[in-house]
Design an enzyme around this catalytic site. Structure first.
Site, PDB file in Angstrom:
ATOM      1  N   ILE A  90      -5.660  -3.640  -6.260  1.00 26.71           N
ATOM      2  CA  ILE A  90      -7.378  -3.326  -5.983  1.00 26.71           C
ATOM      3  C   ILE A  90      -7.498  -3.403  -7.531  1.00 26.71           C
ATOM      4  CG2 ILE A  90      -9.178  -2.063  -5.230  1.00 26.71           C
ATOM      5  CD1 ILE A  90      -7.306  -3.100  -3.064  1.00 26.71           C
ATOM      6  N   ASN A 104      -5.162   4.506   1.177  1.00 26.36           N
ATOM      7  CA  ASN A 104      -3.983   3.787   1.284  1.00 26.36           C
ATOM      8  C   ASN A 104      -3.089   4.365   2.029  1.00 26.36           C
ATOM      9  OD1 ASN A 104      -2.387   1.425   0.579  1.00 26.36           O
ATOM     10  ND2 ASN A 104      -1.303   2.540  -0.651  1.00 26.36           N
ATOM     11  N   HIS A 106       1.322   4.492   2.484  1.00 26.43           N
ATOM     12  CA  HIS A 106       2.420   4.020   1.861  1.00 26.43           C
ATOM     13  C   HIS A 106       3.606   4.484   2.690  1.00 26.43           C
ATOM     14  CE1 HIS A 106       4.851   2.626  -1.316  1.00 26.43           C
ATOM     15  NE2 HIS A 106       5.620   3.641  -1.319  1.00 26.43           N
ATOM     16  N   ASP A 147      -0.091   3.971  -6.512  1.00 22.20           N
ATOM     17  CA  ASP A 147       0.536   5.012  -5.615  1.00 22.20           C
ATOM     18  C   ASP A 147       0.413   6.400  -6.292  1.00 22.20           C
ATOM     19  OD1 ASP A 147       1.074   2.814  -3.824  1.00 22.20           O
ATOM     20  OD2 ASP A 147       3.375   2.846  -4.411  1.00 22.20           O
TER      21      ASP A 147
HETATM   22  C1  GRF Z   1       2.955  -0.382   6.569  1.00 31.75           C
HETATM   23  O1  GRF Z   1       4.403  -0.033   6.579  1.00 31.75           O
HETATM   24  C2  GRF Z   1       2.255   0.288   5.500  1.00 31.75           C
HETATM   25  O2  GRF Z   1       2.819   1.584   5.180  1.00 31.75           O
HETATM   26  C3  GRF Z   1       2.358  -0.475   4.100  1.00 31.75           C
HETATM   27  O3  GRF Z   1       2.577  -1.967   4.646  1.00 31.75           O
HETATM   28  C4  GRF Z   1       3.053  -1.788   6.130  1.00 31.75           C
HETATM   29  C5  GRF Z   1       1.997  -2.591   6.942  1.00 31.75           C
HETATM   30  O4  GRF Z   1       2.488  -2.925   8.187  1.00 31.75           O
HETATM   31  N1  GRF Z   1       1.649  -0.335   3.373  1.00 31.75           N
HETATM   32  P1  GRF Z   1       1.450  -3.620   9.127  1.00 31.75           P
HETATM   33  O5  GRF Z   1       0.869  -4.939   8.548  1.00 31.75           O
HETATM   34  O6  GRF Z   1       0.436  -2.619   9.508  1.00 31.75           O
HETATM   35  O7  GRF Z   1       2.065  -4.068  10.423  1.00 31.75           O
END
Ligand code: GRF
Length: 193
Positions: A90, A104, A106, A147
């Site tokens: 970003i 976000n 993670h 992060d």
């Molecule tokens: C998820 O595991 C999220 O934590 C990470 O990217 C993945 C996205 O999966 N940041 P989706 O596109 O929502 O299916």
């Protein structure tokens, strides 16, 4: 209570983005106003369109610059950004334009398995290689350090030696789908003046 408009940012499959769209569909004060994507052929583009959400696709140059994105968000009176599987950094002007208003998710227990290059299956593979006995998800605010923004919530799941990276991914997905929308809602409600 004030009304709030979310811009969802997603890059790929979009299971989390779609889940959040569904969660807030009937909400009287919080709604998903737009979905922003950096890949025109990402599955989430069609899924969000089918769900009745406006979709804007920007190329990488526009994202790096940030100005056009910021203008489009201002134009729609967006007050929260939710990153749901968004794979680009970003830009500073967006972070400064939304102080403590970018959330976000993670797919690990930060600070473990975070930072550059740690996304998607790379995270699950690293968790597997490290023979972790548990993993989980972190929902956090975004600041300029990758992060490292304030942690809003973490959810854990135990792991056994039989959990391959693919099985870890499934466990993480279940945690994300059941917890991300409620933490977004709680965060928005807690921060209103
Ligand atoms: C998820 O595991 C999220 O934590 C990470 O990217 C993945 C996205 O999966 N940041 P989706 O596109 O929502 O299916």
């Amino acid at each position: 209570m004030n009304n709030h408009s979310i811009a969802l940012f997603a890059s790929g499959n979009g299971s989390n983005a779609l889940n959040i769209i569904g969660y807030f569909k009937e909400n009287p004060t919080i709604h998903v106003a737009v979905l922003i994507c950096n890949k025109k052929d990402a599955p989430i583009v069609q899924k969000a369109t089918d769900a009745g959400v406006e979709v804007l696709v920007f190329d990488n140059e526009a994202f790096e610059n940030g100005l056009t994105v910021l203008q489009e968000l201002d134009y729609r009176a967006i007050d929260w950004i939710v990153l749901a599987g968004f794979l680009r950094k970003i830009p500073t002007n967006l972070i400064n334009g939304f102080p403590n208003r970018i959330i976000n998710i993670h797919p690990s227990l930060l600070p473990k398995f975070g930072g550059k290059g740690m996304y998607g299956h790379f995270v699950h593979q690293a968790v597997y290689d490290a023979k972790e006995t548990e993993t989980g998800i972190t929902i956090h605010l975004v600041n300029e350090e990758f992060d490292k923004g304030e942690i809003l919530a973490q959810f854990k799941t135990p792991l056994s030696p039989a959990d391959t990276p693919a099985l870890i991914a499934q466990k993480i997905s279940l945690l994300e789908l059941s917890n991300f929308p409620t933490i977004v809602e709680r965060t928005i409600k807690n921060q209103q003046q």
